[in-house]
Write a protein that holds these residues in place. Structure first.
Motif, PDB file in Angstrom:
ATOM      1  N   SER A 471       0.795  -1.223   0.000  1.00  0.00           N
ATOM      2  CA  SER A 471       0.000   0.000   0.000  1.00  0.00           C
ATOM      3  C   SER A 471       0.829   1.274   0.000  1.00  0.00           C
ATOM      4  N   GLY A 557      -2.348   0.280  17.892  1.00  0.00           N
ATOM      5  CA  GLY A 557      -2.837   1.413  17.119  1.00  0.00           C
ATOM      6  C   GLY A 557      -2.078   1.561  15.809  1.00  0.00           C
ATOM      7  N   MET A 560      -0.346   4.779  14.536  1.00  0.00           N
ATOM      8  CA  MET A 560      -0.482   5.755  15.615  1.00  0.00           C
ATOM      9  C   MET A 560       0.754   5.724  16.521  1.00  0.00           C
ATOM     10  N   GLN A 564       2.649   8.793  18.449  1.00  0.00           N
ATOM     11  CA  GLN A 564       2.405   8.927  19.889  1.00  0.00           C
ATOM     12  C   GLN A 564       3.368   8.025  20.663  1.00  0.00           C
ATOM     13  N   ARG A 567       2.518   5.239  23.525  1.00  0.00           N
ATOM     14  CA  ARG A 567       1.966   3.916  23.224  1.00  0.00           C
ATOM     15  C   ARG A 567       3.073   2.864  23.204  1.00  0.00           C
ATOM     16  N   GLN A 601      -5.132   1.316  29.805  1.00  0.00           N
ATOM     17  CA  GLN A 601      -5.835   0.024  29.935  1.00  0.00           C
ATOM     18  C   GLN A 601      -6.390  -0.421  28.594  1.00  0.00           C
ATOM     19  N   GLN A 602      -6.939   0.516  27.872  1.00  0.00           N
ATOM     20  CA  GLN A 602      -7.509   0.156  26.573  1.00  0.00           C
ATOM     21  C   GLN A 602      -6.414  -0.276  25.592  1.00  0.00           C
ATOM     22  N   SER A 605      -5.574  -3.712  26.365  1.00  0.00           N
ATOM     23  CA  SER A 605      -6.587  -4.626  25.820  1.00  0.00           C
ATOM     24  C   SER A 605      -6.358  -4.852  24.332  1.00  0.00           C
ATOM     25  N   MET A 606      -6.007  -3.783  23.636  1.00  0.00           N
ATOM     26  CA  MET A 606      -5.744  -3.932  22.199  1.00  0.00           C
ATOM     27  C   MET A 606      -4.590  -4.902  21.975  1.00  0.00           C
ATOM     28  N   GLN A 609      -5.780  -8.463  22.796  1.00  0.00           N
ATOM     29  CA  GLN A 609      -6.716  -8.995  21.806  1.00  0.00           C
ATOM     30  C   GLN A 609      -6.198  -8.897  20.379  1.00  0.00           C
ATOM     31  N   LEU A 611      -5.729  -6.432  18.573  1.00  0.00           N
ATOM     32  CA  LEU A 611      -6.609  -5.552  17.807  1.00  0.00           C
ATOM     33  C   LEU A 611      -5.789  -4.378  17.283  1.00  0.00           C
ATOM     34  N   ASN A 612      -5.533  -4.382  16.001  1.00  0.00           N
ATOM     35  CA  ASN A 612      -4.659  -3.377  15.387  1.00  0.00           C
ATOM     36  C   ASN A 612      -3.420  -3.119  16.244  1.00  0.00           C
TER      37      ASN A 612
ATOM     38  N   GLY B 185     -12.802  -4.881  27.615  1.00  0.00           N
ATOM     39  CA  GLY B 185     -11.658  -4.092  28.046  1.00  0.00           C
ATOM     40  C   GLY B 185     -11.431  -2.823  27.259  1.00  0.00           C
ATOM     41  N   LEU B 259      -7.812   3.457  18.638  1.00  0.00           N
ATOM     42  CA  LEU B 259      -7.484   2.206  17.954  1.00  0.00           C
ATOM     43  C   LEU B 259      -6.531   2.410  16.780  1.00  0.00           C
ATOM     44  N   GLY B 260      -6.291   3.664  16.439  1.00  0.00           N
ATOM     45  CA  GLY B 260      -5.408   3.930  15.298  1.00  0.00           C
ATOM     46  C   GLY B 260      -6.094   3.614  13.986  1.00  0.00           C
TER      47      GLY B 260
END
Lengths: 776, 335
Positions: A471, A557, A560, A564, A567, A601-602, A605-606, A609, A611-612, B185, B259-260
């Protein structure tokens, strides 16, 4: 009898290839031909310079010897071939003939900084070019930025619009004049002109007094847009903090360091320390921005916030010298564009885009055909590293090393940010000027136009090379070009490209035995869709094997994480020690308190899990993580590398201690594990050790771990040479320490020098790998 | 009762028949279905028919603002109406995983019924298969839709012309983020609700306006970014949109930042993009804003001439960024 033979007349065609146009080569030939009683002619054509000579054998030999001895400083002869001609009728005198045109193989010269003779001319009140800002000669002046086609003749440049007056024409035709056949020759009577407008396109001054006016405006804290060689600059008084703040706001560039220009070395030395290598760089015809350690008087902090170096350049266009003729302080000289827009180089565009960012515009009526940013270099001892390779350095090409003799044509499209492209033709690689970040529409537009232009002139069997990242805009452009023109497409791994660019510039032969490459950067796509950025690979030009890396840590993220830094701190602490245990043992730490104010915390979790939150063996993000931990750029950075640069800037120079580290196996390769590093950093933070010490200990740890890993790998794999590349090696402390350590262990270390170790060097690597794979 | 789906329910035997009669006939209930044939027979009043099919695989099955059933009806109806057609009938194929609670299935079927009724559409034929435990994700649904076109409606993705206005019917990203907010979460804002809805009546209102609508499309998978890029490619044009004009709910914006993710890439299930003659945009928006599903309708940009077919966006920071085709789906299996 012998006399007669010696005096016999011969005719020869002498073909010279290389950088031989636009450097006063033909005038030199003319002068030497007259000196050595040669008849015939000299001309520029698409292959370089062609000389038709007629004289005695002895004269011709003497002539050629003299020619090679007195090659102009800016010229480079790649080859000189001679062809005997059959006897022909006696020629009359020696002349410079009209150029021949055709498909081009000759090299266009980079723009050359104004020479001392020309400076004298335009500062001499008795000279007809007094205060004339387009003064130039065969030794200096714009080249690449004003040319649209080869050979280098006036009609192929934007000087074509200006017909020489009789005085200029006399100089042009006088072989004893240094403006003999100078294609940029002009004067106040016949050449381009500067004028000054306010930001409502109202004309203020058109004559020489504009420089006085400009100087006054700068003193008054005004911001000026000024058209120079490769484009517009925005300039202001470098001693006025408020004006600089205003410029930053208008340019939407909150922190990225701004370049400076001062009248002379002495003026620069007031603020920074300069060594001999740096003096050479500053004085070179490329006149790049050179990063220099602050020393002495202070300039406002907002020029380079959080950094301990300033980027200075010397005046390189007459207009700069004329400004400093009246203005006595250093200037902020930054590229004329808003953040994320391409460099502005056109008057009409400037009126549209720059008027909101400045109070006055100083512009001229000579078109800039190739916009080029200022080049940027840094040094360590005698080592010079090019960070941005543009004005004064492009379009100079580089010879391919041994083994690439029958190389096919290649066009490589580079990476995503700091983009450049590279063409390989006739066993030479030519890297383009710096385009920038392709996701910005304006930059992408210029990039695509440029690529389309190259392909339309390229050989039908050209191979296209792109990054494996699907990409990247460059990859997509390359795929489209290959599809539309029915060309072969080669996909090249990011770090392999980084490393091979360095091998090429050091002349490593095509069939050289394998080397160890160390590629440290932010993120590049690795095999199996994984994100790499701290890699050890065995490689040659054709292929590589990843044998070790930094441990992979999540990027919660995704992209991200690149903006940042906090992170990355969360991800690294979680990975190394577990966030729970960090909270239990180090809850009082400033960084832990800070992270409580963020959605930690979130983010955890990411990571849990997936998640991205892809894992990445990135060195750049490790720097970010450590920087945020010690209080630098925690929330957000506004330019690439900001946190890492600030960390380097504060690192205590004399600190030698380091943190523990370990090697482990993960996914069947060796990994450097940072558990000890993070434990150590938190402990040091607990005892309130100064962040400058922690920063230094961190860089020492990274250096030592990398060196030890290299030595460990050497026990199992055969290599004598180590190649370093990737944007992280812009960190000169890391670069130098690692270089010294590895050389100390008997390894030969290759570092990026003429081409950037950041993604500006990717295109060159892509091109040479493709060539190696397609070489017959 | 915690009755579960067994392999017998897909065997074609008595269990299958019971399931069909007790559950599907009961809820979907309509004369064509009741005929009990392997196919539904019907006549249509016009020449021009529209047909579409879509399969729905989603985890979790239930989310804030809907479930897989309502989604399977809305999604297919929306694909029909994006041609300007009136939806008529749906077919429905279920692939059930052994062990699925019958109660769960019933709730899903009820949602489908309600969604179809609201749009005036009947589910007139169907099929059920059961796969072994572990070979499905509870339930997969396929729906096929049939509709008809009135008059000379010529709405198609290749009709965008330079100068046209680009209208968006409301906020973006709600559906995709609502799905994610179910994750443990993450503690995303509780007001994030899927926008899953049938757009038939909104489109019907829009077609009542005397104007040239060139393209209609619902920005589902791949979000607004994918939809705009598709339209550019089909019509061989470019687009210039304004970030500041694109409505995004605060909760969605915050979640995306965390979440980005880019809201432009996130799926929607009850929004549409309309491309029309610029001069008609204002009138059309007036009508759209009067509809409950179009209250936040607005012009987000314009179609421009560009052989490179780029979607460019003026950002809130003053730059212009290229809006690329999304890089695969950052959120696996959300619709």
């Amino acid at each position: 009898m012998i006399e007669t033979i010696a005096a016999q007349t011969y005719s020869e065609l002498i073909r010279i290839r290389g950088s031989v146009q636009g450097v006063g080569f033909r005038p030199l030939v003319w002068r030497l031909a007259h000196q050595h009683k040669i008849r015939g002619e000299v001309l520029n054509d698409e292959h370089g310079v062609l000389i038709h000579v007629q004289s005695t054998a002895k004269n011709i030999e003497k002539f050629l010897a003299a020619l090679q001895q007195s090659t102009p400083a800016q010229a480079r002869i790649d080859s000189l071939t001679r062809e005997k001609l059959k006897t022909e009728k006696k020629l009359d005198g020696f002349s410079i003939a009209a150029s021949h045109h055709g498909s081009s193989r000759t090299e266009v010269l980079p723009d050359l900084a104004c020479c001392p003779d020309c400076i004298r001319d335009f500062l001499d009140p008795d000279n007809r070019r007094y205060l004339y800002p387009f003064t130039s000669c065969t030794h200096c002046g714009p080249r690449y930025s004003i040319i649209h086609d080869t050979p280098y003749d006036r009609e192929n440049t934007s000087m074509q619009a200006f017909k020489m007056c009789p005085s200029c024409l006399n100089e042009y035709n006088d072989p004893d004049n240094r403006r003999f056949h100078s294609q940029t020759n002009c004067c106040p009577q016949c050449g381009p002109q500067y004028w000054i407008e306010d930001n409502n396109s109202r004309l203020h001054y058109t004559h020489a007094s504009i420089f006085q006016f400009a100087s006054q405006a700068l003193n008054d804290g005004k911001i000026l847009a000024i058209k120079g060689i490769g484009g517009f600059h925005l300039i202001c008084d470098a001693t006025q903090e408020k004006t600089i703040a205003r410029l930053r706001k208008l340019k939407q560039r909150p922190h990225k360091p701004l370049a400076l220009m001062a009248a002379c070395l002495t003026a620069i030395k007031k603020y920074v320390f300069i060594n001999q290598t740096q003096v050479q760089q500053l004085n070179s015809t490329a006149a790049p921005i050179v990063l220099l350690k602050t020393d002495g008087q202070k300039l406002p902090e907002n020029i380079a916030p959080g950094l301990n170096r300033l980027g200075f350049m010397l005046p390189y266009a007459p207009v700069h010298h004329l400004l400093f003729h009246y203005f006595t302080k250093p200037l902020v000289v930054t590229s004329g564009n808003a953040a994320s827009s391409p460099l502005c180089a056109d008057n009409h565009e400037a009126r549209q885009r720059l008027t909101t960012m400045c109070d006055f515009i100083l512009m001229h009526d000579r078109a800039i055909l190739h916009p080029v940013d200022d080049s940027l270099v840094q040094t360590s001892g005698s080592y010079v590293q090019t960070i941005r390779r543009s004005r004064g350095l492009v379009p100079q090409s580089i010879d391919l090393p041994e083994g690439f003799q029958s190389s096919p044509d290649v066009f490589a499209l580079g990476a995503e940010v700091k983009n450049t492209v590279c063409q390989i033709q006739h066993q030479r690689a030519k890297v383009s000027e710096h385009f920038g970040d392709l996701k910005h529409a304006g930059i992408y537009q210029s990039y695509r136009d440029y690529c389309g232009e190259i392909i339309s002139h390229a050989a039908t069997q050209t191979t296209i090379a792109v990054d494996t990242h699907p990409s990247y805009f460059s990859s997509r452009t390359g795929e489209t070009l290959a599809l539309e023109n029915n060309l072969t497409l080669e996909k090249i791994q990011h770090h392999h490209a980084h490393l091979c660019a360095v091998m090429l510039e050091h002349g490593i032969a095509r069939d050289a035995s394998q080397l160890l490459g160390i590629a440290f950067d932010g993120i590049g796509l690795g095999n199996n869709q994984s994100a790499w950025g701290g890699e050890f690979m065995l490689l040659n030009y054709q292929s590589f094997e990843r044998i070790a890396s930094l441990q992979a840590v999540a990027l919660p993220g995704g992209n991200m994480c690149a903006s940042q830094p906090w992170r990355n701190t969360v991800a690294h602490l979680e990975h190394a020690l577990g966030w729970q245990s960090v909270m239990e043992k180090y809850s009082q730490l400033d960084i832990v308190q800070y992270l409580h104010t963020k959605p930690t915390q979130q983010v955890l979790s990411m990571i849990q899990q997936e998640l991205n939150a892809p894992p990445a063996s990135s060195t750049g993000r490790l720097f970010d993580a450590v920087a945020a931990a010690i209080g630098l750029c925690r929330d957000e950075i506004s330019y690439e590398g900001q946190a890492a640069m600030q960390l380097e800037a504060i690192a205590s120079p004399n600190e030698t201690r380091l943190y523990p580290f370990a090697f482990i196996k993960q996914d069947s390769i060796d990994r450097i594990c940072w558990k000890g590093l993070w434990q150590g950093i938190l402990d040091d933070l607990s005892v309130q050790l100064d962040s400058s010490i922690i920063a230094a200990k961190f860089i020492n740890t990274l250096t030592t771990a990398t060196c030890r890993m290299t030595l460990a790998l050497r026990e199992r794999h055969h290599f004598d040479t180590v190649v370093l590349s990737g944007g992280t090696f812009q960190n000169m402390r890391l670069s130098k320490k690692l270089y010294d350590a590895l050389e100390g262990k008997g390894l030969s270390v290759l570092r990026p020098a003429r081409f950037p170790c950041n993604d500006g060097g990717i295109a060159l690597g892509q091109a040479i790998i493709t060539t190696a794979r397609h070489n017959s | 009762m915690t009755q579960r789906i067994t392999l017998h329910h897909g065997s074609g035997g008595l269990s299958s028949t019971r399931l069909i009669e007790k559950l599907f006939y009961k809820h979907f209930d309509n004369p064509l279905l009741r005929e009990g044939n392997d196919q539904a027979q019907f006549s249509v009043p016009v020449k021009q028919l529209v047909m579409t099919t879509d399969s729905y695989v989603i985890s979790p099955l239930f989310f804030s603002g809907g479930n897989i059933g309502s989604l399977a009806v809305h999604g297919t109806i929306n694909d029909i109406v994006m041609s300007g057609a009136r939806p008529l009938y749906l077919s429905c194929g279920f692939i059930l995983e052994e062990g699925l609670l019958l109660d769960t299935l019933e709730s899903i079927v009820i949602s489908m019924t309600e969604a179809a009724r609201a749009a005036g559409v009947a589910i007139i034929t169907g099929d059920t298969k059961v796969v072994e435990r572990g070979k499905g994700d509870g339930i997969f649904i396929n729906t096929t839709g049939i509709g008809y076109l009135k008059g000379n409606t010529r709405i198609s993705g290749n009709q965008a012309r330079p100068g046209d206005a680009i209208i968006l019917s409301g906020t973006i990203g709600d559906h995709g983020i609502a799905i994610l907010s179910q994750r443990e979460g993450l503690e995303l804002s509780s007001d994030i609700v899927s926008d899953s809805a049938s757009l038939d009546s909104l489109v019907a209102d829009m077609l009542d306006v005397d104007c040239d609508i060139h393209c209609l499309r619902d920005p589902t998978r791949g979000g607004l970014a994918a939809t705009l890029n598709e339209l550019c490619r089909q019509s061989n044009v470019g687009m210039l949109i304004n970030e500041s004009s694109i409505p995004v709910n605060q909760g969605v914006r915050g979640a995306c930042e965390l979440l980005g993710l880019d809201p432009l890439n996130i799926a929607n299930e009850g929004k549409l993009v309309c491309i029309c003659e610029a001069q008609h945009a204002e009138h059309l928006i007036e009508k759209m804003q009067a509809h409950p599903l179009g209250r936040q309708s607005c012009v987000i940009g314009e179609v421009v001439s560009d052989s490179g077919q780029l979607v460019r966006m003026n950002t809130v920071f003053g730059g212009t960024r290229i809006i690329d085709w999304p890089d695969g789906d950052p959120l696996p299996r959300i619709c």
